[in-house]
Enzyme design. Sequence first.
Site, PDB file in Angstrom:
ATOM      1  CB  THR A  78     -11.536   4.163   0.258  1.00 60.01           C
ATOM      2  OG1 THR A  78     -10.897   3.008   0.754  1.00 60.01           O
ATOM      3  CG2 THR A  78     -10.539   5.087  -0.409  1.00 60.01           C
ATOM      4  CB  THR A 132      -8.571   4.505   2.996  1.00 56.47           C
ATOM      5  OG1 THR A 132      -9.308   3.491   3.662  1.00 56.47           O
ATOM      6  CG2 THR A 132      -7.264   3.902   2.512  1.00 56.47           C
ATOM      7  NE  ARG A 190      -4.966  -4.279   2.930  1.00 53.21           N
ATOM      8  CZ  ARG A 190      -5.886  -3.422   2.487  1.00 53.21           C
ATOM      9  NH1 ARG A 190      -5.921  -2.204   2.953  1.00 53.21           N
ATOM     10  NH2 ARG A 190      -6.756  -3.783   1.578  1.00 53.21           N
ATOM     11  CB  VAL A 191       0.057  -0.857   1.478  1.00 56.88           C
ATOM     12  CG1 VAL A 191      -0.319   0.252   0.525  1.00 56.88           C
ATOM     13  CG2 VAL A 191       1.054  -0.360   2.522  1.00 56.88           C
ATOM     14  N   GLY A 192      -3.240  -1.010   0.966  1.00 63.41           N
ATOM     15  CA  GLY A 192      -4.297  -1.312   0.001  1.00 63.41           C
ATOM     16  C   GLY A 192      -4.085  -0.616  -1.329  1.00 63.41           C
ATOM     17  CG  ASP A 193      -7.652   0.358  -3.438  1.00 59.30           C
ATOM     18  OD1 ASP A 193      -7.786   0.117  -2.213  1.00 59.30           O
ATOM     19  OD2 ASP A 193      -8.497   0.997  -4.095  1.00 59.30           O
ATOM     20  CB  THR A 213     -14.596   2.746  -2.222  1.00 52.95           C
ATOM     21  OG1 THR A 213     -14.702   2.548  -0.808  1.00 52.95           O
ATOM     22  CG2 THR A 213     -15.904   2.354  -2.866  1.00 52.95           C
ATOM     23  N   GLY A 226      -9.074  -3.435  -1.368  1.00 56.23           N
ATOM     24  CA  GLY A 226      -7.991  -2.930  -2.198  1.00 56.23           C
ATOM     25  C   GLY A 226      -7.247  -3.998  -2.971  1.00 56.23           C
TER      26      GLY A 226
HETATM   27  N1  GLY Z   1      -9.729   0.521  -0.483  1.00 58.07           N
HETATM   28  C1  GLY Z   1      -9.097   0.623   0.756  1.00 58.07           C
HETATM   29  C2  GLY Z   1      -8.208  -0.467   1.100  1.00 58.07           C
HETATM   30  O1  GLY Z   1      -8.354  -1.571   0.624  1.00 58.07           O
HETATM   31  O2  GLY Z   1      -7.337  -0.257   1.907  1.00 58.07           O
END
Ligand code: GLY
Length: 337
Positions: free
Chosen positions: A196, A214, A224-227, A247, A250
């Site tokens: 990221t 990212t 799926r979705v991250g942070d 980074t 997530g």
């Molecule tokens: N930090 C990026 C993700 O987990 O998608």
Amino acid sequence: MKRRNFIKNATLSSAGLAIGSSLVGCADTSSKEKNSTAATVNNASTAKLPMVIATWHVIDATAKAMEVLQAGGNALDAVEQGCRIEEANEKGQSVGKGGLPDRDGNVTLDACIMDKHGNCGSVVYLQNITHAVSVARKVMEDTPHVMLAGEGAKQFAVSKGFEPEDLLTEASKKAWEKWKIEAQYKPIINIENHDTIGMLAIDKNGDISGACTTSGLAYKLGGRVGDSPIIGSGLFVDNEIGACVATGLGEEVVKTVGSFLVVELMRQGKSPQEACEEAISRIVKKPNSQFKDFQVGYIAVNKKGETGSYSIHQWFSMTKFQDGVNEQIQSDYFNKA
Ligand code: GLY
């Protein structure tokens, strides 16, 4: 070392051993030769504005952001333009065009941006649009909303003039096809020299903005979705206090609302370095934490321009452009065992 290799290694060995071998393999020695590298320290005495910091080794991106700042641009323009450099860089397989796909071969992007007023915008699960960070900015500026997802985000982008394109490059397609042979699903994010891309800038007026972008966890489950697009987790900016961007894996950042935590710790008086260390500590000290299996890193800046950077494992770095020096700074880290 690319993210796919780390995942593969992790499936072949015990978690601890896999990380150990991956860490040795992914040292970015070439960039160390080209750039001055030092342990991250607080640096109150050297803070000069404007300045920009970013996750990982992205000197072209920080150079672009500084060009914007030196030309009198604001911190918001700087972080957007800086992130766009990495989104367009097809060699970076964790951001924008060329990002590694999910397990079904779809490249899906997450990004967000936040300005000095606390305004923010984000996109999640965006497909076929390279510059997710710019779409996030449009969400912030041109809609009453904070977050747009999936097909709606794409249609919005197209309505704003963004050209749809195929983001799956030949290199990333090949990597995905190789991954499919074993198709081991391990939700382990990379420990490499690129993930990221998060960027924080302070302009000549002393105002702070931040952004991150990212393609997320390689070979993730569809949807799926991250942070990174979640305000407070992947990024948080408070123009009175400072800013932080994350980074790494997530899911672990979301569970601790990492970037907001770092900014709140700075509000309580901690330096950016101390705040990043405390936020990592919240992750690794959880009962039954599996921290040996994943990486998380934070970078932070406070209103004075002091910076901090800390990660769970070795080889995370921050790029900092300040006072005429654009350099990669190796991050200190928790797991020294
Ligand atoms: N930090 C990026 C993700 O987990 O998608």
